[in-house]
Scaffold this motif. Structure first.
Motif, PDB file in Angstrom:
ATOM      1  N   THR A 102       4.681  -0.333   4.991  1.00  0.00           N
ATOM      2  CA  THR A 102       3.545   0.543   4.709  1.00  0.00           C
ATOM      3  C   THR A 102       2.773   0.906   5.978  1.00  0.00           C
ATOM      4  O   THR A 102       2.991   0.323   7.037  1.00  0.00           O
ATOM      5  CB  THR A 102       2.609  -0.133   3.699  1.00  0.00           C
ATOM      6  OG1 THR A 102       2.252  -1.414   4.210  1.00  0.00           O
ATOM      7  CG2 THR A 102       3.284  -0.294   2.350  1.00  0.00           C
ATOM      8  N   GLY A 103       1.842   1.840   5.819  1.00  0.00           N
ATOM      9  CA  GLY A 103       1.083   2.331   6.966  1.00  0.00           C
ATOM     10  C   GLY A 103       1.794   3.513   7.602  1.00  0.00           C
ATOM     11  O   GLY A 103       2.909   3.876   7.203  1.00  0.00           O
ATOM     12  N   LEU A 104       1.157   4.111   8.572  1.00  0.00           N
ATOM     13  CA  LEU A 104       1.730   5.289   9.227  1.00  0.00           C
ATOM     14  C   LEU A 104       1.009   5.571  10.538  1.00  0.00           C
ATOM     15  O   LEU A 104      -0.076   5.031  10.787  1.00  0.00           O
ATOM     16  CB  LEU A 104       1.569   6.512   8.310  1.00  0.00           C
ATOM     17  CG  LEU A 104       0.125   6.896   8.041  1.00  0.00           C
ATOM     18  CD1 LEU A 104      -0.189   8.253   8.623  1.00  0.00           C
ATOM     19  CD2 LEU A 104      -0.140   6.855   6.563  1.00  0.00           C
ATOM     20  N   GLY A 109       7.450   4.056   7.789  1.00  0.00           N
ATOM     21  CA  GLY A 109       8.660   3.312   7.434  1.00  0.00           C
ATOM     22  C   GLY A 109       8.985   2.249   8.467  1.00  0.00           C
ATOM     23  O   GLY A 109       8.115   1.765   9.192  1.00  0.00           O
ATOM     24  N   ARG A 110      10.272   1.883   8.529  1.00  0.00           N
ATOM     25  CA  ARG A 110      10.736   0.801   9.404  1.00  0.00           C
ATOM     26  C   ARG A 110      10.370   0.978  10.872  1.00  0.00           C
ATOM     27  O   ARG A 110      10.070   0.012  11.568  1.00  0.00           O
ATOM     28  CB  ARG A 110      12.263   0.717   9.347  1.00  0.00           C
ATOM     29  CG  ARG A 110      12.792  -0.250   8.344  1.00  0.00           C
ATOM     30  CD  ARG A 110      14.320  -0.105   8.249  1.00  0.00           C
ATOM     31  NE  ARG A 110      14.756  -0.464   6.913  1.00  0.00           N
ATOM     32  CZ  ARG A 110      15.061  -1.709   6.560  1.00  0.00           C
ATOM     33  NH1 ARG A 110      15.014  -2.665   7.440  1.00  0.00           N
ATOM     34  NH2 ARG A 110      15.420  -1.989   5.316  1.00  0.00           N
ATOM     35  N   LYS A 118      11.521   6.025   0.669  1.00  0.00           N
ATOM     36  CA  LYS A 118      12.307   4.820   0.374  1.00  0.00           C
ATOM     37  C   LYS A 118      11.821   3.607   1.176  1.00  0.00           C
ATOM     38  O   LYS A 118      11.607   2.527   0.625  1.00  0.00           O
ATOM     39  CB  LYS A 118      13.781   5.106   0.673  1.00  0.00           C
ATOM     40  CG  LYS A 118      14.720   4.060   0.136  1.00  0.00           C
ATOM     41  CD  LYS A 118      16.179   4.467   0.309  1.00  0.00           C
ATOM     42  CE  LYS A 118      17.097   3.260   0.338  1.00  0.00           C
ATOM     43  NZ  LYS A 118      17.041   2.486   1.585  1.00  0.00           N
ATOM     44  N   GLU A 119      11.635   3.783   2.468  1.00  0.00           N
ATOM     45  CA  GLU A 119      11.232   2.644   3.305  1.00  0.00           C
ATOM     46  C   GLU A 119       9.796   2.205   3.016  1.00  0.00           C
ATOM     47  O   GLU A 119       9.476   1.020   3.086  1.00  0.00           O
ATOM     48  CB  GLU A 119      11.440   2.973   4.786  1.00  0.00           C
ATOM     49  CG  GLU A 119      12.918   3.094   5.127  1.00  0.00           C
ATOM     50  CD  GLU A 119      13.181   3.402   6.597  1.00  0.00           C
ATOM     51  OE1 GLU A 119      12.214   3.475   7.381  1.00  0.00           O
ATOM     52  OE2 GLU A 119      14.361   3.589   6.940  1.00  0.00           O
ATOM     53  N   ILE A 120       8.962   3.157   2.683  1.00  0.00           N
ATOM     54  CA  ILE A 120       7.582   2.792   2.303  1.00  0.00           C
ATOM     55  C   ILE A 120       7.638   1.933   1.045  1.00  0.00           C
ATOM     56  O   ILE A 120       6.940   0.929   0.918  1.00  0.00           O
ATOM     57  CB  ILE A 120       6.716   4.053   2.065  1.00  0.00           C
ATOM     58  CG1 ILE A 120       6.674   4.927   3.321  1.00  0.00           C
ATOM     59  CG2 ILE A 120       5.296   3.664   1.654  1.00  0.00           C
ATOM     60  CD1 ILE A 120       6.001   6.283   3.118  1.00  0.00           C
ATOM     61  N   GLU A 121       8.523   2.322   0.129  1.00  0.00           N
ATOM     62  CA  GLU A 121       8.662   1.567  -1.128  1.00  0.00           C
ATOM     63  C   GLU A 121       9.247   0.176  -0.913  1.00  0.00           C
ATOM     64  O   GLU A 121       9.182  -0.663  -1.803  1.00  0.00           O
ATOM     65  CB  GLU A 121       9.520   2.360  -2.130  1.00  0.00           C
ATOM     66  CG  GLU A 121       8.789   3.569  -2.684  1.00  0.00           C
ATOM     67  CD  GLU A 121       9.547   4.308  -3.766  1.00  0.00           C
ATOM     68  OE1 GLU A 121       8.895   4.886  -4.637  1.00  0.00           O
ATOM     69  OE2 GLU A 121      10.804   4.323  -3.717  1.00  0.00           O
ATOM     70  N   GLU A 122       9.836  -0.046   0.257  1.00  0.00           N
ATOM     71  CA  GLU A 122      10.341  -1.397   0.586  1.00  0.00           C
ATOM     72  C   GLU A 122       9.244  -2.240   1.226  1.00  0.00           C
ATOM     73  O   GLU A 122       9.487  -3.369   1.644  1.00  0.00           O
ATOM     74  CB  GLU A 122      11.546  -1.285   1.533  1.00  0.00           C
ATOM     75  CG  GLU A 122      12.799  -0.774   0.852  1.00  0.00           C
ATOM     76  CD  GLU A 122      13.878  -0.352   1.851  1.00  0.00           C
ATOM     77  OE1 GLU A 122      13.710  -0.606   3.069  1.00  0.00           O
ATOM     78  OE2 GLU A 122      14.874   0.232   1.404  1.00  0.00           O
ATOM     79  N   GLU A 171       0.859  -1.199   0.000  1.00  0.00           N
ATOM     80  CA  GLU A 171       0.000   0.000   0.000  1.00  0.00           C
ATOM     81  C   GLU A 171       0.885   1.235   0.000  1.00  0.00           C
ATOM     82  O   GLU A 171       0.851   2.055   0.909  1.00  0.00           O
ATOM     83  CB  GLU A 171      -0.917   0.035   1.237  1.00  0.00           C
ATOM     84  CG  GLU A 171      -1.662  -1.234   1.555  1.00  0.00           C
ATOM     85  CD  GLU A 171      -0.882  -2.122   2.496  1.00  0.00           C
ATOM     86  OE1 GLU A 171       0.367  -2.038   2.513  1.00  0.00           O
ATOM     87  OE2 GLU A 171      -1.508  -2.900   3.222  1.00  0.00           O
ATOM     88  N   ILE A 172       1.671   1.353  -1.053  1.00  0.00           N
ATOM     89  CA  ILE A 172       2.690   2.398  -1.108  1.00  0.00           C
ATOM     90  C   ILE A 172       2.065   3.742  -1.506  1.00  0.00           C
ATOM     91  O   ILE A 172       2.201   4.737  -0.787  1.00  0.00           O
ATOM     92  CB  ILE A 172       3.816   1.965  -2.070  1.00  0.00           C
ATOM     93  CG1 ILE A 172       4.454   0.672  -1.499  1.00  0.00           C
ATOM     94  CG2 ILE A 172       4.864   3.066  -2.239  1.00  0.00           C
ATOM     95  CD1 ILE A 172       5.244  -0.129  -2.474  1.00  0.00           C
TER      96      ILE A 172
END
Ligand code: ZN
Ligand code: ZN
Length: 423
Positions: free
Chosen positions: A86-88, A47-48, A79-83, A25-26
């Motif tokens: 996802t979510g926030l 991210g992470r 970048k980390e979302i693309e890895e 879910e980027i």
């Protein structure tokens, strides 16, 4: 309040167009962050750092292929979302001491092609999925929209006290994201925690209040490795992974007999074989077990492992088993808190259906439990919505009127607890 109605529908339709599968879910995550920033949220984590251990992450190639087809633009580091992280989490602190509120909204879609039927409302009003093989077929697009409307309300309201944490969680389907975020501490330090689901068999206007009966579940992938051989020339030299897997599938269905509570088992995927004249060397199986109570699930799991070992011995094949997702059973309600809110909400005219049994798994159970264990109050509810077709079907669609009801329900609870706390 007409503006909130419009906002809710606009956001629901926007996110309905871009369904993405769990941990992919980027674009969804990026778009939610952009919207929250626009609303004025300054404290947003992603991210992470908001994940612990992610189970059932799609392989890198699938994520890359998805990224190639998406058109994502952001003026912040994604970048980390693309890895696949996802979510926030977005937090708003009113600056005035008071209770700490938390809310969780799930954001993932499903691997399902949306119907092309012209009567399907998303087709009629041109907000159907633009991601060919994916669809918001569970209502999580509606959850995002309610979450955003609530965020807009909170940040624009002047006299609120306390703090408000919005957890937008990915990978609910397959119960993967909830535990990862809960283990990373996302639901710590909260006095109140609420979450909800649209539809689930309730009509528009009904609210299932204080859901219980969340099933514990584990999802496994199993690979059988046998030995190929000529099916006629040397069948005795082969070890059929296909027969081992087929045999296990039948054995597993005998595991649901429990007198102490409901259980489920399903082998949903079984792939094997390459040619009709070759003894199949490899078989891939995807299965899930579910149970009303944790002890039942633990028992089922140990029997799955024994059945796997037994069939592997009988067919002389090797096996690899991997846990792909898990969620816990949850049946707890804080009775005083429940009664108090129930009385107030009933006085406002809400049609509450009390303590509905969820009868499915929902990985928000890890967060509900964590908050309750630490002395906070947590509740889950079902926001009724007339459905055109069942959840997880290609013509699924909910009644958009239920978005405003859901939003208002959260808002009324927050307003009530604010007033109560100030007294
Ligand atoms: Zn679902
Ligand atoms: Zn769902």
């Amino acid at each position: 309040m007409e503006t909130y109605k419009e906002y809710l529908i606009e956001k629901r339709r926007k996110f309905h167009k871009i369904p993405e599968a769990g941990f992919m879910e980027i674009e969804t995550t990026v778009e939610i962050i952009k919207e929250l920033k626009k609303l004025g949220f300054k404290n947003i984590k992603y991210g992470r750092s908001i994940h612990h251990e992610r189970l059932g992450v799609p392989d890198e190639e699938s994520i890359k292929a998805h990224l190639r087809e998406s058109h994502i633009n952001a003026d912040f580091d994604i970048k980390e979302i693309e890895e696949g992280y996802t979510g926030l989490i977005a937090e708003y602190d009113s600056g005035i001491s008071g209770p700490k509120f938390g809310f969780r909204f799930d954001i993932d879609g499903l691997a399902l092609e949306e119907t092309k039927n012209k009567d399907h409302i998303p087709n009629k009003f041109a907000f159907n999925s633009k991601n060919e093989d994916f669809m918001h077929a569970c209502g999580h697009d509606g959850h995002i929209s309610i979450g955003l409307a609530l965020a807009k309300y909170i940040i624009s309201k002047k006299n609120l006290i306390g703090s408000y944490r919005f957890i937008f969680q990915g990978a609910e389907e397959g119960v993967r994201g909830g535990k990862s975020m809960a283990d990373a501490g996302c639901a710590e330090n909260l006095d109140y925690f609420f979450s909800s689901h649209l539809g689930m068999g309730f009509k528009t206007g009904e609210i299932g209040f204080g859901s219980v009966g969340f099933f514990a579940t584990k999802k496994f992938d199993i690979d059988f490795i046998g030995k190929s051989s000529h099916a006629s020339g040397a069948p005795e030299q082969g070890r059929s992974a296909l027969l081992a897997a087929a045999s296990l599938a039948l054995v597993l269905n005998s595991l649901t007999q429990y007198s102490r509570g409901a259980t489920r088992v399903n082998v949903g995927v079984l792939n094997s074989g390459t040619e009709r004249n070759i003894v199949p060397e490899h078989a891939h199986m995807e299965l899930e077990i579910r149970a009303e109570y944790q002890a039942l699930l633990d028992d089922m799991e140990s029997r799955v492992l024994k059945a796997l070992e037994g069939t592997s011995i009988a067919f002389e094949v090797k096996n690899q088993i991997r846990l792909m997702g898990t969620s816990i059973a949850y049946n707890y309600i804080d009775e005083d808190f429940f009664e108090d809110l129930k009385n107030y909400l009933t006085s406002l005219g809400y049609n509450l259906i009390l303590k509905p049994k969820f009868k499915a798994s929902e990985d928000v159970s890890s967060m509900l439990k964590r908050v309750a264990e630490k002395g906070g109050k947590s509740l889950h509810f079902i926001i009724g919505s007339d459905l055109k077709s069942n959840h997880h079907t290609n013509s699924f669609d909910f009644d958009e009127n239920s978005l405003y009801i859901g939003f208002q329900f959260y808002k009324d609870i927050i307003d009530y607890l604010n007033i109560k706390y100030k007294q």
